[in-house]
Every structure is written in structure tokens, then in C-alpha cells.
Design an enzyme around this catalytic site. Structure first.
Site, short mmCIF file in Angstrom:
data_model
loop_
_atom_site.label_atom_id
_atom_site.label_comp_id
_atom_site.label_asym_id
_atom_site.label_seq_id
_atom_site.Cartn_x
_atom_site.Cartn_y
_atom_site.Cartn_z
N GLU A 175 0.88 -1.17 0.00
CA GLU A 175 0.00 0.00 0.00
C GLU A 175 0.91 1.21 0.00
O GLU A 175 1.53 1.52 1.02
CB GLU A 175 -0.89 0.00 1.26
N CYS A 202 -2.20 8.96 2.53
CA CYS A 202 -1.83 8.44 1.22
C CYS A 202 -2.87 8.80 0.18
O CYS A 202 -2.55 9.03 -0.98
CB CYS A 202 -1.68 6.93 1.31
N GLU A 212 4.36 13.17 -4.28
CA GLU A 212 3.57 13.13 -3.04
C GLU A 212 4.27 14.00 -2.00
O GLU A 212 5.42 13.75 -1.64
CB GLU A 212 3.50 11.69 -2.55
P1 NAD Z 1 8.30 4.82 4.67
O1 NAD Z 1 8.22 4.04 3.42
O2 NAD Z 1 9.48 5.65 4.90
O3 NAD Z 1 8.21 3.86 5.94
C1 NAD Z 1 7.12 2.99 6.16
C2 NAD Z 1 7.56 1.87 7.07
O4 NAD Z 1 8.57 1.12 6.40
C3 NAD Z 1 8.21 2.33 8.39
O5 NAD Z 1 7.90 1.40 9.41
C4 NAD Z 1 9.69 2.28 8.08
O6 NAD Z 1 10.49 2.10 9.22
C5 NAD Z 1 9.74 1.07 7.17
N1 NAD Z 1 10.89 1.06 6.24
C6 NAD Z 1 11.60 2.11 5.76
N2 NAD Z 1 12.60 1.66 4.98
C7 NAD Z 1 12.50 0.31 4.94
C8 NAD Z 1 13.22 -0.72 4.28
N3 NAD Z 1 14.28 -0.46 3.52
N4 NAD Z 1 12.82 -2.00 4.46
C9 NAD Z 1 11.74 -2.30 5.21
N5 NAD Z 1 11.03 -1.37 5.88
C10 NAD Z 1 11.41 -0.08 5.74
O7 NAD Z 1 6.94 5.63 4.74
P2 NAD Z 1 6.49 6.67 5.84
O8 NAD Z 1 7.25 7.92 5.56
O9 NAD Z 1 6.55 6.06 7.18
O10 NAD Z 1 4.95 6.84 5.48
C11 NAD Z 1 4.52 7.69 4.51
C12 NAD Z 1 4.27 6.95 3.21
O11 NAD Z 1 3.33 5.90 3.43
C13 NAD Z 1 3.67 7.83 2.16
O12 NAD Z 1 4.29 7.61 0.93
C14 NAD Z 1 2.22 7.37 2.10
O13 NAD Z 1 1.56 7.61 0.89
C15 NAD Z 1 2.33 5.93 2.41
N6 NAD Z 1 1.05 5.42 2.91
C16 NAD Z 1 0.29 4.63 2.09
C17 NAD Z 1 -0.95 4.17 2.52
C18 NAD Z 1 -1.80 3.28 1.65
O14 NAD Z 1 -2.69 2.64 2.18
N7 NAD Z 1 -1.58 3.21 0.36
C19 NAD Z 1 -1.40 4.49 3.78
C20 NAD Z 1 -0.60 5.30 4.59
C21 NAD Z 1 0.63 5.75 4.13
#
Ligand code: NAD
Length: 498
Positions: free
Chosen positions: A269, A303, A400
Site C-alpha cells: 500500500e 496516502c 507526493e
Molecule cells: P516509509 O516508506 O518511509 O516507511 C514505512 C515503514 O517502512 C516504516 O515502518 C519504516 O520504518 C519502514 N521502512 C523504511 N525503509 C525500509 C526498508 N528499507 N525495508 C523495510 N522497511 C522499511 O513511509 P512513511 O514515511 O513512514 O509513510 C509515509 C508513506 O506511506 C507515504 O508515501 C504514504 O503515501 C504511504 N502510505 C500509504 C498508505 C496506503 O494505504 N496506500 C497508507 C498510509 C501511508
């Protein structure tokens, strides 16, 4: 249920001592092998309020081992769907009983206005968990009549896909954790849950309640830490059968590569850059309220934010004035204050990112119609900001931002095809918003939009309906029965009858 006056007591109860909050592994609360911690900062005040363990690959190893042992032996595999449903309802009851404390944790950890956090995130999570629980005893296969001329009895079984890694972002820490956890447990998986390093407190509290509810040890494990360490180790782990990830498209693509090692299943997601289209016949009040909420709810850290607004030329001017007035009237403030409608952004980095996007757009010719930075406070606040005079190639139209920022552009009456083309002119395809009283225009537009969700005239998201993205907004769907099924494998059984 706790009442609002006990929120402060809830805080003491939640944090206890100054020690970093421990991680839940195999039913025990453990420190990380790293011996290091990560500070937790309240984004409303920019002050540290707690700390969490900096889990690393070694901690992920023992969490996966505990989840594997719980999946393959012990009480969990012996429990049928009805027993799992009962346990999940028990957990839902406990979250409800402690709902005020969870709301406070979400407010302090992520900057969510406390009343909204209570209603939407916490009570929403209770409802979400109960919905998932109801699927647990209902995951049936099918009887299938074979085509070959052989007397056979053939059927399918829905089976848990195994050990699931659940990786959660910071914008809906409890709600997202519960959503993934509910579907995984309903399917019969065991899990390793990795909350965001920015917002782990509610998830750790949830872990305490999981123990209290009576889940067998190792069914739910929680490892805190950075994405590049704990998250990456979980995604790479050969003992993990599935990753359910919500987060950025950048990390999502990295996980596709990580999953290739053992071809683990992936639900992604990811991000969005969703259009909101306002037709000339739209109800002005309703569309202004809806469009504002689409890009300011949760300080725009959604998101599905409707961050590209397209308004029919005939109503563009009155709409713009009304939207700018409404945006300027939003009460921005600390998450724990009653008057606050919009809290801070989650971190200094996120606040600066929003400022940089706006500065870059203005440098390239955009006009700030409402909003702008808030520099008079310690916390990471930013006003709802509307940008006019943007071009489709600008970063604010394509990327975004994840903050309370939207672009607004007019379209002409005979430009229906053009506005659809522009709405779809994005790498993302998560959501979309349409405002019109014309049913045919609404459904025609819904058909042409390339996005996983189309919301018409302010319709709300609901966990009974599948949610996910087209294009680079992700793979698969969460919520609805699709969410639970994504944690299952389908087995076909055939017996030749003598
Ligand atoms: P992010 O991708 O930086 O991190 C998300 C999660 O992944 C965190 O727990 C982080 O620690 C972990 N993570 C980061 N790097 C990783 C790696 N290399 N391997 C495994 N895990 C890793 O995102 P964020 O900044 O925490 O959240 C914002 C993003 O989430 C935005 O892009 C938003 O659109 C998206 N989002 C999507 C939805 C959806 O349902 N489509 C919902 C909410 C947020």
C-alpha cells in the site's frame, strides 16, 4: 471506557519509567541486542517524551523464530477460526476499554488531534478488528466438480500463508497496525509487526493487551527500530512468508527486490497523488468542505490525499475564494488541545519537506492562495496551503508531498477528456474525488479514472471495502474480504474415489 479527564493518568500508566520501551518477542518483553535506543519526540512541542529499542537484524531473527515456532506448533495451529475470533474480540474489548489512553498516545507520538484520534483511529481500530474477527471462522474453500472422466472428490482449502511481516508507517500507527494484524490473525498467520520508528508507542501498548487477551506466546511479536535496519531485515528474512507493507513507493520498490530472495508474498500500500474534480453543478458548500478535508485531514499526511484539485472554470473563482477562506479558518495547534482541528506534521524533517516543496513551486511561478509556514511555534506546524498557477510538470503536481498542501487549476466546460487525462497523468493511482450532482457525469468519470478508489460527493472510506492502488500506488488490496484473503494460500485437494 476511560473518560477524557483520565488522559493524563493514562500517560503515566503508558510510559512508567524512563527506560526505553521494550519489544515483544515470543511472549517476553526484551531489550534489543544493539543496546541502543531511539528517542520519541512529541511533534507538538518538539520535546522528547520517551524512547524505544533500536531493534536490528538479530532481534528480527529471534522474532521470526518465535513466530515460526508459534505457527508450526503449540496452541495457535490447533485453534480453529471460532477460537481465533473469540480472542480477537477480547483484544478489541481491551482496546475499547483503554481507548482514551490510546488516543493520548497517538496525539503525543504522531501529533493527531486527540478527539479525532479517539474517534477515528482508536474506536475505528476496534471496529476494524471486530470486522476482521468475523472472517476468522468464515474462510471456506469450495467443492469443485472435475472435468476429467474420473470419479473424484475435489475441494479447495483456505490456509494461513505462514509467518507475516507487517510493516507500518507513521501516519496511522494504531489503525494501520490493527488493520494488518486483524486480517493476518483472522487468516491464522503469526506475525512480526514493525511499527514506524517515529510512532511506535501505541503499537507497544497494543502488545501488552495482546498478552492480556491471552494470545499464545509468539503469535504476535513486535520489533521496533529503523526501516533500513529492522524493516529491511524483516523484508529480507527467509523465514518470512509474506510482507504486508504500507509506506512510500520508494521503499515499496525496494521490498519487491527483497521479496525475490524466497519469493515471499507481498501486499504493498504505497503513495498517492490523487485528483479531486469539481464540476460546475457541484454543491459549493459540500465540495469546499470535502476538498479541504481531502488534503488537510491528519495534517495532509494521508496516502489518499486529494492534493490536485481541478475545478470547472464556471465556478472556479467562487470555489477558490470559499476554499481559501475555509483553509485559513482551520485551527492549527497542539494535538492535545480541544480547539485543535489540525495538529503538527510528524517530524521536523516532514515539516521542512513541506516548506521546501512550497518554496520550489513559488520559485517556479506558483501563487500561494492561502496558508504558508508557521514559524512562531516550537512544534512542527504548517498551515493548510493552496497553490494556484502551477503547471503539470511541477514537483508539487507530480510528487507526493504528504502535508497539508494542494494545487488548484481550472478546466473549461468542453475539456472533460482533458481533465480526465490530467487527472490520470500521474505515476500513482490510489484514490480520487468527484463532486457533481449529475449521476451520469459521476459514473462516467469514475469509470475513466485510473485509481483504486473513487469517492463521489464526500463518501467516506470504510473498512468493509477493498482499498489499494493502481500503478505505482501498490500491489493488492487491504480491507474487505480481500484483505483477509491476502494472508491465505489456496490449496486444492483431489481424491480419487474407489
Ligand atoms: P516509509 O516508506 O518511509 O516507511 C514505512 C515503514 O517502512 C516504516 O515502518 C519504516 O520504518 C519502514 N521502512 C523504511 N525503509 C525500509 C526498508 N528499507 N525495508 C523495510 N522497511 C522499511 O513511509 P512513511 O514515511 O513512514 O509513510 C509515509 C508513506 O506511506 C507515504 O508515501 C504514504 O503515501 C504511504 N502510505 C500509504 C498508505 C496506503 O494505504 N496506500 C497508507 C498510509 C501511508
Amino acid at each position: 471506557m476511560q473518560d477524557a479527564s483520565s488522559w493524563t493518568d493514562g500517560l503515566q500508566l503508558a510510559f512508567g519509567a524512563d527506560q526505553p520501551r521494550r519489544m515483544l518477542i515470543g511472549g517476553r518483553w526484551l531489550e534489543s541486542y544493539s543496546g541502543q535506543s531511539i528517542a520519541v519526540v512529541d511533534p507538538s512541542t518538539a520535546s522528547p517524551i520517551a524512547s524505544i529499542q533500536r531493534g536490528t537484524a538479530a532481534d528480527v531473527d529471534r522474532a521470526v523464530a518465535a513466530a515460526r515456532a508459534a505457527f508450526e506448533g503449540g496452541e495457535w495451529p490447533a485453534m480453529n477460526g471460532t477460537a481465533r475470533e473469540r480472542l480477537m474480540h477480547k483484544l478489541a474489548d481491551l482496546i475499547e476499554t483503554n481507548s482514551a489512553e490510546f488516543a493520548l498516545l497517538e496525539a503525543l507520538d504522531g501529533g493527531k488531534p486527540i478527539a479525532a484520534a479517539h474517534q477515528a483511529d482508536v474506536l475505528g481500530s476496534v471496529a476494524r478488528l471486530r470486522y476482521a474477527a468475523a472472517w476468522a471462522p468464515r474462510l471456506n474453500g469450495q467443492n469443485i466438480e472435475p472435468a476429467v472422466p474420473l470419479d473424484m472428490h475435489c475441494y479447495t482449502r483456505r490456509e494461513a500463508c505462514g509467518v507475516a511481516g507487517l510493516i507500518v508507517p507513521w501516519n496511522f500507527p494504531l489503525a494501520m497496525a490493527v488493520s494488518k494484524l486483524g486480517d493476518a490473525l483472522a487468516a491464522g498467520c503469526t506475525v512480526v509487526l514493525k511499527p514506524s520508528e517515529l510512532t511506535s508507542l501505541a503499537t507497544l501498548r497494543l502488545g501488552e493487551l495482546i498478552g492480556e487477551a491471552g494470545f499464545p506466546d509468539g503469535v504476535v511479536n513486535i520489533v521496533t527500530g529503523y526501516g533500513s535496519e529492522a524493516g529491511q531485515a524483516l523484508a529480507d528474512h527467509a523465514g518470512v512468508d509474506k510482507i504486508s507493507f504500507t509506506g512510500s513507493t520508494r521503499v515499496g520498490k525496494q521490498l519487491v527486490r527483497s521479496a525475490a530472495g524466497n519469493l515471499k508474498r507481498l501486499t504493498l500500500e504505497l503513495g498517492g497523488k490523487s485528483p479531486a474534480i469539481v464540476f460546475a453543478d457541484a454543491d459549493l458548500d459540500l465540495s469546499v468542505r470535502g476538498v479541504l478535508r481531502n488534503f488537510t485531514y491528519n495534517s495532509g499526511q494521508i496516502c489518499a490525499a486529494g492534493s490536485r484539485i481541478f475545478v470547472h472554470r464556471a465556478v472556479y473563482e467562487p470555489f477558490l475564494v470559499a476554499l481559501a477562506d475555509a483553509a485559513s479558518a482551520v485551527r492549527v495547534g497542539p494535538a492535545t488541545e480541544d480547539f485543535t482541528e489540525m495538529g503538527p506534521l510528524v517530524s521536523e524533517a516532514q515539516r521542512d519537506r513541506v516548506r521546501d516543496y512550497i518554496a520550489g513551486a513559488v520559485e517556479s511561478g506558483a501563487t500561494v492562495v492561502a496558508g504558508g509556514a508557521m514559524t512562531e511555534t516550537e512544534g512542527y506546524f504548517h498551515r493548510p496551503t493552496i497553490l494556484a498557477d502551477t503547471r503539470p510538470d511541477m514537483a508539487v503536481r507530480r510528487e507526493e508531498i504528504f502535508g497539508p498542501v494542494a494545487t488548484i487549476s481550472p478546466f473549461e466546460g468542453d475539456e472533460f477528456a482533458a481533465v480526465i487525462r490530467e487527472a490520470n497523468d500521474t505515476d500513482y493511482g490510489l484514490s480520487s474525488y468527484i463532486y457533481t450532482r449529475d449521476l451520469s457525469a459521476a459514473h462516467r468519470t469514475a469509470r475513466l479514472i485510473r485509481a483504486g478508489t473513487v469517492r463521489i460527493n464526500g463518501a467516506a472510506l470504510d473498512h468493509t471495502m477493498p482499498f489499494g492502488g493502481y500503478k505505482q500506488s501498490g500491489w493488492g488490496r487491504e480491507n474487505g474480504c480481500e484483505g483477509v484473503l491476502s494472508f491465505t494460500e489456496l490449496k486444492t485437494v483431489m481424491i480419487a474415489l474407489a
